[in-house]
Design an enzyme around this catalytic site. Structure first.
Site, PDB file in Angstrom:
ATOM      1  N   GLU A 291       0.891  -1.172   0.000  1.00  0.00           N
ATOM      2  CA  GLU A 291       0.000   0.000   0.000  1.00  0.00           C
ATOM      3  C   GLU A 291       0.922   1.213   0.000  1.00  0.00           C
ATOM      4  OE1 GLU A 291      -3.251  -0.128  -0.058  1.00  0.00           O
ATOM      5  OE2 GLU A 291      -3.830  -2.069   0.765  1.00  0.00           O
TER       6      GLU A 291
ATOM      7  N   CYS B 171      -2.303   9.288   2.379  1.00  0.00           N
ATOM      8  CA  CYS B 171      -2.064   8.740   1.043  1.00  0.00           C
ATOM      9  C   CYS B 171      -3.220   9.075   0.096  1.00  0.00           C
ATOM     10  CB  CYS B 171      -1.834   7.243   1.122  1.00  0.00           C
ATOM     11  SG  CYS B 171      -3.116   6.375   2.025  1.00  0.00           S
TER      12      CYS B 171
HETATM   13  P1  NAP Z   1       8.490   4.849   4.603  1.00  0.00           P
HETATM   14  O1  NAP Z   1       9.699   5.647   4.826  1.00  0.00           O
HETATM   15  O2  NAP Z   1       8.464   3.888   3.477  1.00  0.00           O
HETATM   16  O3  NAP Z   1       8.169   4.092   5.985  1.00  0.00           O
HETATM   17  C1  NAP Z   1       7.114   3.180   6.096  1.00  0.00           C
HETATM   18  C2  NAP Z   1       7.592   1.985   6.907  1.00  0.00           C
HETATM   19  O4  NAP Z   1       8.580   1.275   6.159  1.00  0.00           O
HETATM   20  C3  NAP Z   1       8.244   2.366   8.220  1.00  0.00           C
HETATM   21  O5  NAP Z   1       7.934   1.411   9.193  1.00  0.00           O
HETATM   22  C4  NAP Z   1       9.720   2.341   7.860  1.00  0.00           C
HETATM   23  O6  NAP Z   1      10.566   2.161   8.975  1.00  0.00           O
HETATM   24  C5  NAP Z   1       9.770   1.163   6.929  1.00  0.00           C
HETATM   25  N1  NAP Z   1      10.899   1.163   6.008  1.00  0.00           N
HETATM   26  C6  NAP Z   1      11.682   2.179   5.624  1.00  0.00           C
HETATM   27  N2  NAP Z   1      12.609   1.750   4.740  1.00  0.00           N
HETATM   28  C7  NAP Z   1      12.405   0.429   4.558  1.00  0.00           C
HETATM   29  C8  NAP Z   1      13.024  -0.567   3.767  1.00  0.00           C
HETATM   30  N3  NAP Z   1      14.045  -0.301   2.982  1.00  0.00           N
HETATM   31  N4  NAP Z   1      12.541  -1.829   3.827  1.00  0.00           N
HETATM   32  C9  NAP Z   1      11.482  -2.135   4.610  1.00  0.00           C
HETATM   33  N5  NAP Z   1      10.869  -1.212   5.393  1.00  0.00           N
HETATM   34  C10 NAP Z   1      11.308   0.047   5.359  1.00  0.00           C
HETATM   35  O7  NAP Z   1       7.212   5.739   4.403  1.00  0.00           O
HETATM   36  P2  NAP Z   1       6.929   7.202   4.900  1.00  0.00           P
HETATM   37  O8  NAP Z   1       7.516   8.105   3.897  1.00  0.00           O
HETATM   38  O9  NAP Z   1       7.284   7.403   6.323  1.00  0.00           O
HETATM   39  O10 NAP Z   1       5.319   7.162   4.811  1.00  0.00           O
HETATM   40  C11 NAP Z   1       4.614   7.910   3.948  1.00  0.00           C
HETATM   41  C12 NAP Z   1       4.290   7.161   2.675  1.00  0.00           C
HETATM   42  O11 NAP Z   1       3.378   6.116   2.959  1.00  0.00           O
HETATM   43  C13 NAP Z   1       3.589   8.046   1.678  1.00  0.00           C
HETATM   44  O12 NAP Z   1       4.059   7.816   0.392  1.00  0.00           O
HETATM   45  C14 NAP Z   1       2.147   7.627   1.813  1.00  0.00           C
HETATM   46  O13 NAP Z   1       1.352   7.928   0.698  1.00  0.00           O
HETATM   47  C15 NAP Z   1       2.283   6.178   2.066  1.00  0.00           C
HETATM   48  N6  NAP Z   1       1.064   5.627   2.682  1.00  0.00           N
HETATM   49  C16 NAP Z   1       0.287   4.790   1.914  1.00  0.00           C
HETATM   50  C17 NAP Z   1      -0.893   4.286   2.419  1.00  0.00           C
HETATM   51  C18 NAP Z   1      -1.749   3.362   1.606  1.00  0.00           C
HETATM   52  O14 NAP Z   1      -2.626   2.718   2.169  1.00  0.00           O
HETATM   53  N7  NAP Z   1      -1.558   3.246   0.293  1.00  0.00           N
HETATM   54  C19 NAP Z   1      -1.280   4.633   3.715  1.00  0.00           C
HETATM   55  C20 NAP Z   1      -0.479   5.481   4.454  1.00  0.00           C
HETATM   56  C21 NAP Z   1       0.708   5.979   3.925  1.00  0.00           C
HETATM   57  P3  NAP Z   1      11.364   3.404   9.636  1.00  0.00           P
HETATM   58  O15 NAP Z   1      10.331   4.326  10.164  1.00  0.00           O
HETATM   59  O16 NAP Z   1      12.162   2.748  10.689  1.00  0.00           O
HETATM   60  O17 NAP Z   1      12.179   4.005   8.547  1.00  0.00           O
END
Ligand code: NAP
Length: 461
Positions: A229, A263
């Site tokens: 997602e 999102c």
């Molecule tokens: P992110 O950096 O990808 O973090 C999300 C999760 O992934 C965190 O728990 C993070 O841990 C972990 N993570 C980071 N790097 C990783 C890797 N290489 N491998 C595995 N896990 C990893 O996302 P964000 O930028 O904080 O969140 C915002 C994004 O999420 C936006 O793009 C938003 O649109 C999207 N989102 C989508 C939905 C949906 O349902 N489609 C809902 C909500 C948000 P750490 O915090 O420890 O880095």
């Protein structure tokens, strides 16, 4: 300093730190989840439903406290947090009430004899979740997996450790056997390697494209299912017959929800040329009257972004957009003082080729586009790598549905910003990911639909 910590974004002060788990601790958690699966998979739907109802009840009873934790960790307004917790309780109740029926044996019509599907859990699910809805993100993943008979290890975002810890305690208080739902306090950079562990049977990630790509490729390497997602850049198409006042109100309120860090927030407003000027004027008036400030204050309408780093990222995106030719209608700057506060911002004149045309802006920035007609509106809406949600706003709902059918996303709402309900499958297409959460589709993602075909010995030859 550990990367796993609560930093209040309204003050940028560190509130609480958690040490990263050691290899031994991680090993113990995965092993307990694997052991727990051996018995949890055999529990009745009634027992699983009882656990989920208890989790829902505890969340409802403690909704103010949980909401305030979200305010502390990411700056979410308290009323928004309360709504979030109520939605979580409704999702837990939904799967508790409907899981057994969705997962009951399903007969398949066939020419002769008997054939049916039985729905089996698959094991330990590794769930990786983002910070923007600290309780909801966990809920939609955990409720379906656990009702389906799976167990879960949950890696929450590093900036919401207290929400993560609280959720684990709620499961324990509700009577979840050890190992059914457990937190992992590890940084994102160390998660993907866990996909190799043979006891982890599938992975589910909500977050950014790089994180999704990293975990899904690792899961693919070990032939494990994944759901993703990811981000979105929802279009909000205003039809020519729309009531302008209510279109503007809906779009701006949607864009300010959770400080624009959603999102499914309406990030690209698309209006016909003749409505563009009045739309922009009205939206500007609303954005300039928004009270930005302390998210604990009940008068505040817009809190800070989740972290200083997130604020710097959004400011940079706006600056780049302007440098590349976009027009700043209002906002665009950080607010004076400590804390990750930003003015609500409106941009126009964003064109194909500019970064802002294709990137997701995760903050209170509204980009307004004008087009000559609805065909062009659909073309623009679809000219995005993302495909999460979208809105069509107008009086003629038949016509709106016609437009909705042409939009290349996982969800389209008419006269409402993209939203959520326990029974509606949530998810996207293109770079917004694959798979669904919530509803019937959500619980089936990590289930083996096993075919049983009965042929009588007489007819076997
Ligand atoms: P992110 O950096 O990808 O973090 C999300 C999760 O992934 C965190 O728990 C993070 O841990 C972990 N993570 C980071 N790097 C990783 C890797 N290489 N491998 C595995 N896990 C990893 O996302 P964000 O930028 O904080 O969140 C915002 C994004 O999420 C936006 O793009 C938003 O649109 C999207 N989102 C989508 C939905 C949906 O349902 N489609 C809902 C909500 C948000 P750490 O915090 O420890 O880095």
């Amino acid at each position: 300093m550990s990367s796993i910590r609560t930093v209040n974004p309204a003050t940028n002060q560190v509130v609480k730190e958690y040490p990263e788990m050691t290899q031994d601790q991680i090993e113990r958690i995965i092993s307990e989840a694997d052991q727990a699966f051996k018995t949890w998979r055999k529990t009745s739907f009634e027992d699983r439903a009882e656990l989920l109802h208890k989790v829902a009840n505890i969340m409802r009873e403690r909704k103010e406290e949980l909401a305030k934790l979200c305010t502390l960790e990411i700056g979410k307004l308290v009323p928004e947090g309360i709504v979030e917790v109520e939605v979580c309780a409704a999702i837990f109740d939904y799967y508790a009430n409907n899981g057994a029926a969705i997962l009951a044996d399903k007969k398949i019509q066939t020419e002769s004899g008997l054939a049916f599907l039985m729905f089996e859990p698959i094991g330990v699910i590794l769930s990786i979740q983002p910070w923007n809805f600290p309780f909801y993100q966990i809920t939609r993943s955990a409720s379906a997996a656990i009702m389906g008979g799976n167990t879960m290890v949950l890696k929450h975002a590093s900036n919401v450790p207290q929400a993560a810890e609280t959720m684990e305690k709620i499961f324990t208080e509700a009577g979840a056997p050890k190992g059914v739902y457990t937190n992992l306090f590890i940084p994102g950079s160390k998660v993907s390697e866990l996909a190799a562990d043979p006891r982890i049977k599938a992975v589910s990630l909500t977050g950014s494209e790089p994180a999704g790509s990293s975990i899904a490729s690792e899961a693919g390497k070990y032939i494990k299912k994944s759901t993703l997602e990811l981000g979105g850049s929802d279009a909000f198409i205003v039809m020519p017959d729309a009531d302008l006042e209510s279109a503007v109100k809906t779009a701006t309120a949607g864009r300010l929800w959770n400080a624009g860090q959603v999102c499914i927030s309406p990030k690209r407003i698309i209006v016909q040329d003749d409505m563009a000027e009045p739309f922009i004027e009205k939206a500007k008036k609303i954005f300039e009257s928004v009270k930005v400030g302390d998210p604990f204050d009940s008068q505040t309408q817009l809190g800070p972004l989740c972290t200083e780093k997130a604020l710097e990222g959004v400011l940079k995106q706006v600056e780049t957009a302007i440098q590349q030719g976009a027009k700043l209608i209002t906002g665009g700057k950080r607010l004076q003082g400590s804390g990750a506060f930003m003015e609500p911002t409106i941009l126009t004149g964003v064109k194909k080729g500019m970064d802002a045309y294709s990137e997701e802006i995760f903050g209170s920035v509204l980009v307004i586009y004008s087009v000559k007609d609805m065909d062009e509106a659909v073309k623009l809406a679809n000219d995005s790598d993302f495909g999460l949600g979208g809105t069509v706003f107008g009086k003629d709902t038949d016509k709106a549905v016609e437009i909705a059918r042409k939009i290349d996303t996982g969800m389209v709402y008419i006269n409402h910003v993209t939203s959520i309900a326990p029974e509606f499958p949530f998810g996207g297409t293109k770079h917004s990911g694959y798979g669904r959460e919530q509803g019937e589709y959500g619980i089936l993602e990590f289930i083996n639909p096993k075919l049983i075909r009965v042929t009588t010995p007489e007819s076997a030859n």
